[in-house]
Design a protein around this motif. Structure first.
Motif, PDB file in Angstrom:
ATOM      1  N   ARG A 186      -8.977   5.830  23.826  1.00 15.20           N
ATOM      2  CA  ARG A 186      -9.040   4.602  24.610  1.00 15.20           C
ATOM      3  C   ARG A 186     -10.427   3.956  24.509  1.00 15.20           C
ATOM      4  O   ARG A 186     -10.569   2.738  24.443  1.00 15.20           O
ATOM      5  N   VAL A 204     -10.722   2.315  21.124  1.00 15.59           N
ATOM      6  CA  VAL A 204      -9.951   1.066  21.103  1.00 15.59           C
ATOM      7  C   VAL A 204     -10.704  -0.043  21.826  1.00 15.59           C
ATOM      8  O   VAL A 204     -10.733  -1.197  21.377  1.00 15.59           O
ATOM      9  N   ASP A 220      -3.135   3.048  19.616  1.00 22.02           N
ATOM     10  CA  ASP A 220      -3.642   3.627  20.864  1.00 22.02           C
ATOM     11  C   ASP A 220      -2.501   4.237  21.667  1.00 22.02           C
ATOM     12  O   ASP A 220      -2.606   5.330  22.215  1.00 22.02           O
TER      13      ASP A 220
END
Length: 291
Positions: free
Chosen positions: A5, A8, A47
């Motif tokens: 995360r 991303v 993701d």
């Protein structure tokens, strides 16, 4: 937040910076925008599926390709004389990679602060100096001209050197150059090892804060290594920067503390030799009468 995360988010932030930059320089190429959108969506999709290391490598390659497309379009615009910068309108160029892309050599935190805060301050300072000098010309009031000329020299040099600095590093870089630039280095310094040692020592021995700079001297027709205190002191006129290394404390202190030498030694692992070679090739085209 998981590592995926967080990664991303870094890519998303990079894309946002790219879009702001494209808007500022008025690039509206539909193919490029489509590629950026595809990269953004692809990253988000991965993701959700928990991307792995191989996915990240592919994303970095795609980011590099997008950046290359931007450079090609910008070059085309410059060739049409549409890329001159209006007075006081300099902008912060985006990084050609994600903040964490140069780890472990340079940490994500340093890259974010160095680029977003320090480099932005030089852009802002240059713009202000240019606008104040323009105002002086309009009002014919030159009482503070000396101050604003110094500000333009300091901030302008900081802006231009940092722009080169970002481009001359790359994930997976390092090693040694090939082709003409390697031949020139061996001719002018005896060997690549001797050049690397000289450049490293120049960086380590900069008094206070500044830069180590490999330059092409058009009149001498050879490469030289210079130091620069601050951004503009001790430099030579008529030379063209080829490879630059920032040794201001903000470039390394959060990670290396007061060990500048360790930072310099590790920096060679991220040098973008193909970019440096391309700059050298262009610099050699400038020919002055030998002095």
């Amino acid at each position: 937040m998981s590592d995926v995360r967080e990664y991303v988010k870094e890519v998303s932030d990079w894309i946002d910076e790219i879009m702001i930059y494209l808007e500022k320089i008025d690039i509206k190429d539909s193919r490029l925008l489509s590629n950026i959108e595809r990269l953004s969506q692809w990253t988000k999709d991965l993701d959700e599926e928990e991307m792995d290391y191989d996915d990240m490598v592919v994303i970095e390659e795609e980011m590099s390709r997008v950046y290359g497309e931007i450079e090609e379009i910008a070059l085309e615009l410059r060739s049409k004389d549409r890329q001159s910068v209006p007075i006081g309108k300099h902008t912060l160029p985006p990084l050609p990679y994600a903040y964490e892309a140069l780890e472990p050599t340079i940490s994500r935190e340093i890259m974010r602060l160095h680029h977003d805060k320090h480099h932005q301050s030089y852009v802002d300072g240059l713009n202000k100096a240019e606008l104040m000098m323009e105002k002086a010309r309009e009002t014919k009031d030159y009482a503070l001209l000396k101050h604003w000329e110094k500000e333009a020299a300091f901030h302008g040099s900081g802006h231009y050197l940092h722009t080169l600095f970002w481009e001359e590093m790359t994930p997976g870089g390092g090693g040694q150059p090939k082709g003409d630039i390697l031949k020139q280095i061996e001719k002018d310094f005896g060997s690549f090892t001797a050049f690397k040692s000289h450049f490293s020592e120049a960086a380590k021995q900069v008094e206070g804060v500044g830069w180590a700079i490999l330059v092409w001297a058009p009149r001498a027709r050879r490469l030289e290594i210079l130091q620069s205190e601050l951004h503009m002191v001790l430099t030579q006129w008529d030379t063209i920067p080829i490879l630059v290394l920032d040794v201001w404390e903000h470039a390394y202190y959060l990670q290396y503390k007061n060990e500048r030498a360790s930072y310099v030694d590790k920096w060679w692992d991220v040098v973008n030799w193909p970019q440096t070679a391309a700059r050298f090739s262009e610099a050699k085209k400038l020919i002055w009468k030998k002095q």
